[in-house]
Motif scaffolding. Sequence first.
Motif, PDB file in Angstrom:
ATOM      1  N   GLY A   1      57.606 117.160  24.358  1.00  0.00           N
ATOM      2  CA  GLY A   1      57.632 117.773  25.675  1.00  0.00           C
ATOM      3  C   GLY A   1      58.090 116.876  26.815  1.00  0.00           C
ATOM      4  N   TYR A   2      58.634 115.709  26.506  1.00  0.00           N
ATOM      5  CA  TYR A   2      59.175 114.844  27.563  1.00  0.00           C
ATOM      6  C   TYR A   2      60.419 115.477  28.188  1.00  0.00           C
ATOM      7  CZ  TYR A   2      56.241 110.981  25.830  1.00  0.00           C
ATOM      8  OH  TYR A   2      55.187 110.185  25.454  1.00  0.00           O
ATOM      9  N   ILE A   3      61.179 116.182  27.359  1.00  0.00           N
ATOM     10  CA  ILE A   3      62.377 116.887  27.807  1.00  0.00           C
ATOM     11  C   ILE A   3      62.370 118.268  27.161  1.00  0.00           C
ATOM     12  CG2 ILE A   3      63.813 114.838  28.173  1.00  0.00           C
ATOM     13  CD1 ILE A   3      65.046 115.348  25.401  1.00  0.00           C
ATOM     14  N   ALA A   4      63.221 119.172  27.664  1.00  0.00           N
ATOM     15  CA  ALA A   4      63.333 120.501  27.074  1.00  0.00           C
ATOM     16  C   ALA A   4      64.160 120.431  25.794  1.00  0.00           C
ATOM     17  CB  ALA A   4      63.992 121.456  28.065  1.00  0.00           C
ATOM     18  N   GLU A   5      63.863 121.303  24.856  1.00  0.00           N
ATOM     19  CA  GLU A   5      64.634 121.361  23.602  1.00  0.00           C
ATOM     20  C   GLU A   5      66.116 121.546  23.894  1.00  0.00           C
ATOM     21  OE1 GLU A   5      64.882 120.774  19.726  1.00  0.00           O
ATOM     22  OE2 GLU A   5      62.868 121.126  20.552  1.00  0.00           O
ATOM     23  N   SER A   6      66.429 122.306  24.946  1.00  0.00           N
ATOM     24  CA  SER A   6      67.821 122.578  25.298  1.00  0.00           C
ATOM     25  C   SER A   6      68.556 121.335  25.796  1.00  0.00           C
ATOM     26  CB  SER A   6      67.887 123.666  26.371  1.00  0.00           C
ATOM     27  OG  SER A   6      67.161 123.268  27.531  1.00  0.00           O
ATOM     28  N   ASP A   7      67.797 120.292  26.159  1.00  0.00           N
ATOM     29  CA  ASP A   7      68.422 119.073  26.665  1.00  0.00           C
ATOM     30  C   ASP A   7      68.961 118.183  25.545  1.00  0.00           C
ATOM     31  OD1 ASP A   7      68.043 119.495  29.389  1.00  0.00           O
ATOM     32  OD2 ASP A   7      66.003 118.691  29.335  1.00  0.00           O
ATOM     33  N   VAL A   8      68.486 118.393  24.312  1.00  0.00           N
ATOM     34  CA  VAL A   8      68.884 117.501  23.219  1.00  0.00           C
ATOM     35  C   VAL A   8      70.396 117.501  23.029  1.00  0.00           C
ATOM     36  CG1 VAL A   8      68.698 117.043  20.747  1.00  0.00           C
ATOM     37  CG2 VAL A   8      66.663 117.697  22.050  1.00  0.00           C
ATOM     38  N   ALA A   9      71.012 118.693  23.052  1.00  0.00           N
ATOM     39  CA  ALA A   9      72.465 118.777  22.866  1.00  0.00           C
ATOM     40  C   ALA A   9      73.200 118.030  23.975  1.00  0.00           C
ATOM     41  CB  ALA A   9      72.905 120.238  22.825  1.00  0.00           C
ATOM     42  N   ARG A  10      72.658 118.097  25.193  1.00  0.00           N
ATOM     43  CA  ARG A  10      73.284 117.382  26.315  1.00  0.00           C
ATOM     44  C   ARG A  10      73.205 115.871  26.088  1.00  0.00           C
ATOM     45  NH1 ARG A  10      69.943 119.102  31.237  1.00  0.00           N
ATOM     46  NH2 ARG A  10      71.477 117.889  32.399  1.00  0.00           N
ATOM     47  N   LEU A  11      72.054 115.411  25.591  1.00  0.00           N
ATOM     48  CA  LEU A  11      71.878 113.991  25.337  1.00  0.00           C
ATOM     49  C   LEU A  11      72.832 113.500  24.248  1.00  0.00           C
ATOM     50  CD1 LEU A  11      67.976 113.881  25.375  1.00  0.00           C
ATOM     51  CD2 LEU A  11      69.511 113.095  27.180  1.00  0.00           C
ATOM     52  N   ILE A  12      72.979 114.299  23.197  1.00  0.00           N
ATOM     53  CA  ILE A  12      73.879 113.914  22.116  1.00  0.00           C
ATOM     54  C   ILE A  12      75.330 113.912  22.608  1.00  0.00           C
ATOM     55  CG2 ILE A  12      74.694 114.479  19.797  1.00  0.00           C
ATOM     56  CD1 ILE A  12      71.772 113.420  20.023  1.00  0.00           C
ATOM     57  N   ALA A  13      75.662 114.848  23.507  1.00  0.00           N
ATOM     58  CA  ALA A  13      77.012 114.872  24.081  1.00  0.00           C
ATOM     59  C   ALA A  13      77.284 113.576  24.848  1.00  0.00           C
ATOM     60  CB  ALA A  13      77.174 116.082  25.002  1.00  0.00           C
ATOM     61  N   PHE A  14      76.278 113.107  25.588  1.00  0.00           N
ATOM     62  CA  PHE A  14      76.409 111.827  26.284  1.00  0.00           C
ATOM     63  C   PHE A  14      76.624 110.695  25.287  1.00  0.00           C
ATOM     64  CE2 PHE A  14      74.025 107.902  27.054  1.00  0.00           C
ATOM     65  CZ  PHE A  14      74.752 107.365  28.100  1.00  0.00           C
ATOM     66  N   ARG A  15      75.801 110.673  24.230  1.00  0.00           N
ATOM     67  CA  ARG A  15      75.901 109.622  23.216  1.00  0.00           C
ATOM     68  C   ARG A  15      77.297 109.599  22.587  1.00  0.00           C
ATOM     69  NH1 ARG A  15      74.158 109.806  17.993  1.00  0.00           N
ATOM     70  NH2 ARG A  15      75.682 111.488  17.882  1.00  0.00           N
ATOM     71  N   ASN A  16      77.836 110.797  22.332  1.00  0.00           N
ATOM     72  CA  ASN A  16      79.140 110.885  21.665  1.00  0.00           C
ATOM     73  C   ASN A  16      80.282 110.390  22.546  1.00  0.00           C
ATOM     74  OD1 ASN A  16      77.961 111.914  19.374  1.00  0.00           O
ATOM     75  ND2 ASN A  16      78.384 114.061  19.874  1.00  0.00           N
ATOM     76  N   ASP A  17      80.164 110.602  23.858  1.00  0.00           N
ATOM     77  CA  ASP A  17      81.229 110.162  24.772  1.00  0.00           C
ATOM     78  C   ASP A  17      80.646 109.949  26.168  1.00  0.00           C
ATOM     79  OD1 ASP A  17      83.490 109.570  26.175  1.00  0.00           O
ATOM     80  OD2 ASP A  17      84.518 111.471  25.811  1.00  0.00           O
ATOM     81  N   PRO A  18      80.146 108.732  26.452  1.00  0.00           N
ATOM     82  CA  PRO A  18      79.512 108.451  27.739  1.00  0.00           C
ATOM     83  C   PRO A  18      80.427 108.659  28.948  1.00  0.00           C
ATOM     84  CG  PRO A  18      79.001 106.738  26.153  1.00  0.00           C
ATOM     85  CD  PRO A  18      80.067 107.584  25.531  1.00  0.00           C
ATOM     86  N   SER A  19      81.742 108.582  28.724  1.00  0.00           N
ATOM     87  CA  SER A  19      82.675 108.731  29.857  1.00  0.00           C
ATOM     88  C   SER A  19      82.876 110.197  30.238  1.00  0.00           C
ATOM     89  CB  SER A  19      84.024 108.094  29.520  1.00  0.00           C
ATOM     90  OG  SER A  19      84.646 108.769  28.433  1.00  0.00           O
ATOM     91  N   ASP A  20      82.469 111.113  29.372  1.00  0.00           N
ATOM     92  CA  ASP A  20      82.597 112.548  29.650  1.00  0.00           C
ATOM     93  C   ASP A  20      81.289 113.034  30.284  1.00  0.00           C
ATOM     94  OD1 ASP A  20      82.853 115.277  29.710  1.00  0.00           O
ATOM     95  OD2 ASP A  20      83.358 115.507  27.593  1.00  0.00           O
ATOM     96  N   GLU A  21      81.344 113.389  31.550  1.00  0.00           N
ATOM     97  CA  GLU A  21      80.141 113.764  32.276  1.00  0.00           C
ATOM     98  C   GLU A  21      79.858 115.266  32.263  1.00  0.00           C
ATOM     99  OE1 GLU A  21      80.328 112.060  36.171  1.00  0.00           O
ATOM    100  OE2 GLU A  21      80.236 109.997  35.426  1.00  0.00           O
ATOM    101  N   SER A  22      80.502 115.986  31.344  1.00  0.00           N
ATOM    102  CA  SER A  22      80.319 117.442  31.316  1.00  0.00           C
ATOM    103  C   SER A  22      78.896 117.855  30.936  1.00  0.00           C
ATOM    104  CB  SER A  22      81.320 118.073  30.338  1.00  0.00           C
ATOM    105  OG  SER A  22      81.128 117.592  29.032  1.00  0.00           O
ATOM    106  N   TRP A  23      78.112 116.899  30.364  1.00  0.00           N
ATOM    107  CA  TRP A  23      76.719 117.208  30.003  1.00  0.00           C
ATOM    108  C   TRP A  23      75.818 117.341  31.223  1.00  0.00           C
ATOM    109  CZ3 TRP A  23      73.111 113.743  31.713  1.00  0.00           C
ATOM    110  CH2 TRP A  23      73.584 112.471  32.069  1.00  0.00           C
ATOM    111  N   ILE A  24      76.288 116.782  32.369  1.00  0.00           N
ATOM    112  CA  ILE A  24      75.473 116.810  33.589  1.00  0.00           C
ATOM    113  C   ILE A  24      75.494 118.231  34.183  1.00  0.00           C
ATOM    114  CG2 ILE A  24      75.175 115.892  35.911  1.00  0.00           C
ATOM    115  CD1 ILE A  24      76.576 113.351  34.988  1.00  0.00           C
ATOM    116  N   LYS A  25      74.313 118.750  34.485  1.00  0.00           N
ATOM    117  CA  LYS A  25      74.232 120.066  35.115  1.00  0.00           C
ATOM    118  C   LYS A  25      74.750 119.982  36.540  1.00  0.00           C
ATOM    119  CE  LYS A  25      70.359 121.977  32.492  1.00  0.00           C
ATOM    120  NZ  LYS A  25      68.963 122.469  32.579  1.00  0.00           N
ATOM    121  N   LYS A  26      75.687 120.839  36.864  1.00  0.00           N
ATOM    122  CA  LYS A  26      76.254 120.825  38.216  1.00  0.00           C
ATOM    123  C   LYS A  26      75.394 121.670  39.146  1.00  0.00           C
ATOM    124  CE  LYS A  26      79.687 118.405  36.730  1.00  0.00           C
ATOM    125  NZ  LYS A  26      79.768 116.958  37.035  1.00  0.00           N
TER     126      LYS A  26
END
Length: 212
Positions: free
Chosen positions: A187-212
Amino acid sequence: MELSKLIAKDLLSIKAVFFRPDEPFTWASGIKSPVYCDNRLTLTAPAVRTDVENGLVRLIKENYPDAEVLMGTSTAGIAHAAICGHIMGLPMGYVRSGAKDHGRQNQIEGRLEPGQKVVVVEDLISTGGSVIEVVNVLREAGADVLGVVSIFTYGMKKGLERLAAADVKNVSLTNFDEIAAEAAAEGYIAESDVARLIAFRNDPSDESWIKK
């Protein structure tokens, strides 16, 4: 409990790894990151420290049974190398980020004989650059570097590729994916956030994981 899961729970419990996907941290490089990592906090949490050091010793024994010397990275790996060296009855030293400008101008601190089998102890691996520099310094001094043990690795593509190109083996206690999954489970983060975190891990230069 599996070692990687235990260490993930430990690091989360003391906020050594802290996720904030909706309010990203900014790294020195300018990259926006959903995670803050400070494994130095393990040193001030005795129960977690015990798990970490026993875990590192286990990894060394399992992956580098011929190890003769432990060398910590400066500065975060020094304490862990010292504690593990004490537990295992092995000599330890550390590698400075640069040679001293006084005295004997050492970059490697501690006794190291050419041909000795060395394991490097690191706290965190992201792009792999700093630990590869340490390995190169040791190799130039004649050491037979068996590989690296670390507490946590991001598992970033760039880091994995650089380690492979430098012929450097790394074994970590836990990794980004394990900690992200555990953070969601607890419960530190929402389950839906995991995919965003992995997207960051896969390509830190791509900021599309950040909620606008």
